[in-house]
Design a protein around this motif. Structure first.
Motif, PDB file in Angstrom:
ATOM      1  N   ILE A 222     -32.437  29.037  37.275  1.00 28.77           N
ATOM      2  CA  ILE A 222     -31.726  29.566  35.782  1.00 28.77           C
ATOM      3  C   ILE A 222     -31.903  28.947  34.153  1.00 28.77           C
ATOM      4  O   ILE A 222     -31.283  28.075  34.513  1.00 28.77           O
ATOM      5  CB  ILE A 222     -30.266  29.510  36.737  1.00 28.77           C
ATOM      6  CG1 ILE A 222     -30.529  30.042  37.693  1.00 28.77           C
ATOM      7  CG2 ILE A 222     -29.368  30.313  35.693  1.00 28.77           C
ATOM      8  CD1 ILE A 222     -31.102  31.511  38.260  1.00 28.77           C
ATOM      9  N   VAL A 223     -32.291  29.798  33.167  1.00 28.43           N
ATOM     10  CA  VAL A 223     -32.327  28.980  32.036  1.00 28.43           C
ATOM     11  C   VAL A 223     -31.216  29.605  31.803  1.00 28.43           C
ATOM     12  O   VAL A 223     -31.025  31.123  30.520  1.00 28.43           O
ATOM     13  CB  VAL A 223     -33.504  28.928  31.417  1.00 28.43           C
ATOM     14  CG1 VAL A 223     -33.082  28.298  29.835  1.00 28.43           C
ATOM     15  CG2 VAL A 223     -33.918  28.206  32.238  1.00 28.43           C
ATOM     16  N   LEU A 224     -29.587  29.345  31.361  1.00 32.07           N
ATOM     17  CA  LEU A 224     -28.421  30.363  30.426  1.00 32.07           C
ATOM     18  C   LEU A 224     -28.386  29.716  28.700  1.00 32.07           C
ATOM     19  O   LEU A 224     -27.142  27.963  29.295  1.00 32.07           O
ATOM     20  CB  LEU A 224     -27.890  30.556  30.938  1.00 32.07           C
ATOM     21  CG  LEU A 224     -27.458  31.304  31.781  1.00 32.07           C
ATOM     22  CD1 LEU A 224     -26.783  31.541  33.039  1.00 32.07           C
ATOM     23  CD2 LEU A 224     -28.686  32.810  31.943  1.00 32.07           C
ATOM     24  N   SER A 225     -28.562  29.551  28.114  1.00 34.64           N
ATOM     25  CA  SER A 225     -27.798  28.944  27.108  1.00 34.64           C
ATOM     26  C   SER A 225     -26.904  29.623  25.622  1.00 34.64           C
ATOM     27  O   SER A 225     -27.973  30.918  25.802  1.00 34.64           O
ATOM     28  CB  SER A 225     -29.465  28.435  26.214  1.00 34.64           C
ATOM     29  OG  SER A 225     -29.346  27.256  24.968  1.00 34.64           O
ATOM     30  N   ASP A 229     -32.408  26.630  20.040  1.00 29.90           N
ATOM     31  CA  ASP A 229     -33.200  25.268  20.710  1.00 29.90           C
ATOM     32  C   ASP A 229     -32.676  24.778  21.254  1.00 29.90           C
ATOM     33  O   ASP A 229     -33.940  24.157  22.077  1.00 29.90           O
ATOM     34  CB  ASP A 229     -32.192  24.603  19.225  1.00 29.90           C
ATOM     35  CG  ASP A 229     -33.072  24.843  17.539  1.00 29.90           C
ATOM     36  OD1 ASP A 229     -33.713  25.060  17.970  1.00 29.90           O
ATOM     37  OD2 ASP A 229     -32.106  23.899  16.894  1.00 29.90           O
ATOM     38  N   ASP A 230     -31.098  24.490  21.972  1.00 28.78           N
ATOM     39  CA  ASP A 230     -31.343  24.468  23.583  1.00 28.78           C
ATOM     40  C   ASP A 230     -31.643  25.019  24.547  1.00 28.78           C
ATOM     41  O   ASP A 230     -32.621  24.476  25.188  1.00 28.78           O
ATOM     42  CB  ASP A 230     -28.915  24.851  23.670  1.00 28.78           C
ATOM     43  CG  ASP A 230     -29.392  24.343  24.812  1.00 28.78           C
ATOM     44  OD1 ASP A 230     -29.461  22.869  25.650  1.00 28.78           O
ATOM     45  OD2 ASP A 230     -28.726  25.226  25.671  1.00 28.78           O
ATOM     46  N   PHE A 231     -32.108  26.785  24.097  1.00 28.81           N
ATOM     47  CA  PHE A 231     -32.623  26.880  25.521  1.00 28.81           C
ATOM     48  C   PHE A 231     -34.246  26.823  25.353  1.00 28.81           C
ATOM     49  O   PHE A 231     -34.696  26.641  26.555  1.00 28.81           O
ATOM     50  CB  PHE A 231     -32.889  29.013  24.647  1.00 28.81           C
ATOM     51  CG  PHE A 231     -33.883  29.473  25.043  1.00 28.81           C
ATOM     52  CD1 PHE A 231     -33.823  29.961  27.078  1.00 28.81           C
ATOM     53  CD2 PHE A 231     -35.643  29.621  25.100  1.00 28.81           C
ATOM     54  CE1 PHE A 231     -34.313  30.733  27.695  1.00 28.81           C
ATOM     55  CE2 PHE A 231     -35.800  30.377  25.739  1.00 28.81           C
ATOM     56  CZ  PHE A 231     -35.334  31.598  26.681  1.00 28.81           C
ATOM     57  N   ASP A 232     -34.998  26.666  23.570  1.00 27.96           N
ATOM     58  CA  ASP A 232     -36.457  25.958  23.648  1.00 27.96           C
ATOM     59  C   ASP A 232     -36.951  24.513  24.565  1.00 27.96           C
ATOM     60  O   ASP A 232     -37.030  24.149  26.030  1.00 27.96           O
ATOM     61  CB  ASP A 232     -36.747  25.829  22.539  1.00 27.96           C
ATOM     62  CG  ASP A 232     -36.709  27.208  22.072  1.00 27.96           C
ATOM     63  OD1 ASP A 232     -36.696  28.006  22.515  1.00 27.96           O
ATOM     64  OD2 ASP A 232     -36.969  27.406  20.428  1.00 27.96           O
ATOM     65  N   HIS A 233     -35.493  23.603  24.881  1.00 28.68           N
ATOM     66  CA  HIS A 233     -35.845  22.648  25.112  1.00 28.68           C
ATOM     67  C   HIS A 233     -35.495  23.046  27.323  1.00 28.68           C
ATOM     68  O   HIS A 233     -36.298  22.066  27.834  1.00 28.68           O
ATOM     69  CB  HIS A 233     -34.831  22.191  25.335  1.00 28.68           C
ATOM     70  CG  HIS A 233     -34.352  20.511  25.995  1.00 28.68           C
ATOM     71  ND1 HIS A 233     -35.203  19.118  26.086  1.00 28.68           N
ATOM     72  CD2 HIS A 233     -32.802  19.639  27.127  1.00 28.68           C
ATOM     73  CE1 HIS A 233     -34.770  18.574  27.039  1.00 28.68           C
ATOM     74  NE2 HIS A 233     -33.875  18.891  27.419  1.00 28.68           N
ATOM     75  N   LYS A 234     -34.335  23.821  27.695  1.00 24.37           N
ATOM     76  CA  LYS A 234     -34.236  24.130  28.648  1.00 24.37           C
ATOM     77  C   LYS A 234     -35.472  25.034  29.510  1.00 24.37           C
ATOM     78  O   LYS A 234     -35.857  24.948  30.640  1.00 24.37           O
ATOM     79  CB  LYS A 234     -32.898  25.012  29.289  1.00 24.37           C
ATOM     80  CG  LYS A 234     -31.852  23.551  28.698  1.00 24.37           C
ATOM     81  CD  LYS A 234     -30.486  25.002  28.649  1.00 24.37           C
ATOM     82  CE  LYS A 234     -29.425  23.472  28.636  1.00 24.37           C
ATOM     83  NZ  LYS A 234     -28.448  25.423  29.077  1.00 24.37           N
ATOM     84  N   LEU A 235     -35.910  25.682  28.095  1.00 21.59           N
ATOM     85  CA  LEU A 235     -37.775  25.882  29.095  1.00 21.59           C
ATOM     86  C   LEU A 235     -38.759  25.257  29.163  1.00 21.59           C
ATOM     87  O   LEU A 235     -38.974  25.744  30.424  1.00 21.59           O
ATOM     88  CB  LEU A 235     -37.517  27.502  28.376  1.00 21.59           C
ATOM     89  CG  LEU A 235     -39.400  27.950  28.300  1.00 21.59           C
ATOM     90  CD1 LEU A 235     -38.503  28.908  29.510  1.00 21.59           C
ATOM     91  CD2 LEU A 235     -39.079  29.323  27.771  1.00 21.59           C
ATOM     92  N   LYS A 236     -38.565  24.577  28.133  1.00 23.96           N
ATOM     93  CA  LYS A 236     -39.397  23.445  28.518  1.00 23.96           C
ATOM     94  C   LYS A 236     -39.381  22.711  29.869  1.00 23.96           C
ATOM     95  O   LYS A 236     -40.512  22.555  30.412  1.00 23.96           O
ATOM     96  CB  LYS A 236     -39.936  22.725  27.324  1.00 23.96           C
ATOM     97  CG  LYS A 236     -41.085  21.491  27.718  1.00 23.96           C
ATOM     98  CD  LYS A 236     -41.447  20.232  26.723  1.00 23.96           C
ATOM     99  CE  LYS A 236     -42.505  19.524  26.250  1.00 23.96           C
ATOM    100  NZ  LYS A 236     -42.510  19.297  25.196  1.00 23.96           N
ATOM    101  N   VAL A 237     -38.375  22.572  29.890  1.00 23.31           N
ATOM    102  CA  VAL A 237     -37.377  21.476  31.552  1.00 23.31           C
ATOM    103  C   VAL A 237     -38.249  22.728  32.683  1.00 23.31           C
ATOM    104  O   VAL A 237     -38.466  22.225  33.695  1.00 23.31           O
ATOM    105  CB  VAL A 237     -36.483  21.164  30.966  1.00 23.31           C
ATOM    106  CG1 VAL A 237     -35.699  20.521  32.644  1.00 23.31           C
ATOM    107  CG2 VAL A 237     -35.947  20.128  30.389  1.00 23.31           C
TER     108      VAL A 237
END
Length: 342
Positions: A222-225, A229-237
């Motif tokens: 689950i990637v909720l942002s 910018d925050d989304f891009d970081h979480k997507l990479k993770v």
């Protein structure tokens, strides 16, 4: 020289509506004698002078609609505006378009500027900041002053007005179910709009689809942002720490980023990874691979919103007897190269 007061200033000082002040100054029988005297004396004290041009416009209607959209670069809002303009032109109305840039202060300023006799009513989608702060009082003030509003896409239940929406919740269920039907076992949810009402509804649809299929929620998928910018970081993770075979992306940025990241991480799309996005701009068809999407039918939303507002403006129904309508526009799943065929 004494500054001249406005109707809004008088209304604010006396804690009444602008329409009450206007009617009192025009000796309307709808207003009590006591209120008339209080308003008229206060207006004289404050050196109020009526705007003759504005009064004429108000009396005969301006035949102009104010449209406020959050972001001009979003192709969805451009499509909605196309639908609004089509119906307005057919009905003999002009359109003034303003952009809030997702800022509540700009939104409030635009409402205030245009509601002073320039337009007859508004069609708008709520700014990101207003939704994040849950501040909707400025819309209710405009409506209480006699200017109708039709909201579309981003709406609030706290505002009593006509609304046009898409079936965000149901279409999210259908999109997630489609990925499950393709055989996807690990479907990730990706959203860069978690602070918006539409983002929350689409996420709820994803969770409902998992529940219906007795699939446990995996928080790692689950990637909720609320920001890109925050989304891009979480997507990479997400891609670094998990193996996934499906993605349901809730907005344009999340959709494009998911395809780019999938290809970068050497996933074959759609053989290894199927992706469905929510939106249907030109970029969906031009991406390689092209993106399967939930189409929101923007022009139809605009047409429905314009018809609702014009019907409201031309209705003879008394304000107290008004029943507000919420029109739901059905979405469509458009399958392209980013999803396998059933």
């Amino acid at each position: 020289m004494k500054s001249k007061a406005t109707l809004k200033q008088i209304a604010k000082e006396l804690h009444v509506s602008v329409s009450t002040v206007s009617k009192a100054l025009n000796d309307s029988p709808e207003i009590s004698e006591q209120t008339k005297i209080k308003v008229q004396e206060y207006a004289k004290l404050k050196n109020y002078k009526p705007n003759v041009i504005g009064l004429n416009l108000k009396n005969r209607k301006t035949k102009t609609i104010g449209v406020i959209i959050p972001n001009i670069l979003n192709s969805f809002f451009a499509k909605v505006f196309k639908g609004i303009e089509k119906v307005a032109d057919e009905k003999g109305y002009n359109v003034i378009t303003c952009i809030s840039n997702d800022a509540i202060e700009k939104e409030m300023h635009t409402l205030d500027m245009l509601s002073n006799g320039t337009i007859d009513g508004f069609i708008l989608s709520i700014s990101e900041e207003a939704q994040k702060l849950q501040e909707f009082g400025h819309f209710n003030e405009i409506i209480n002053d006699g200017t109708p509003i039709v909201m579309f896409d981003r709406i609030s239940d706290e505002v009593a007005c006509d609304k046009v929406i898409v079936d965000d919740f149901d279409s999210a269920i259908d999109a997630t179910q489609h990925l499950i039907n393709l055989g996807c076992k690990k479907v990730a949810l990706c959203s860069a709009i978690d602070n918006l009402s539409v983002g929350k509804l689409r996420a709820q649809g994803y969770f409902k689809a998992l529940e219906k299929n007795k699939i446990s929620i995996n928080e790692n998928l689950i990637v909720l942002s609320e920001t890109e910018d925050d989304f891009d970081h979480k997507l990479k993770v997400l891609f670094q720490n998990n193996t996934i075979d499906g993605i349901f992306a809730l907005d344009e940025h999340a959709s494009v980023s998911a395809i780019k990241m999938g290809l970068k991480e050497n996933y074959k799309i759609p053989e290894d990874l199927s992706i469905i996005g929510f939106a249907d701009g030109v970029w969906s068809k031009r991406l390689t691979p092209s993106l399967s999407t939930v189409s929101q039918h923007g022009p139809e939303i605009g047409e429905a919103a314009a018809r609702l507002l014009i019907e409201r403006l031309e209705s003879s129904t008394a304000e107290d007897d008004q029943v507000f309508v919420t029109t739901v526009i059905k979405t469509e799943l458009r399958q392209r190269e980013s999803t396998r065929k059933l």
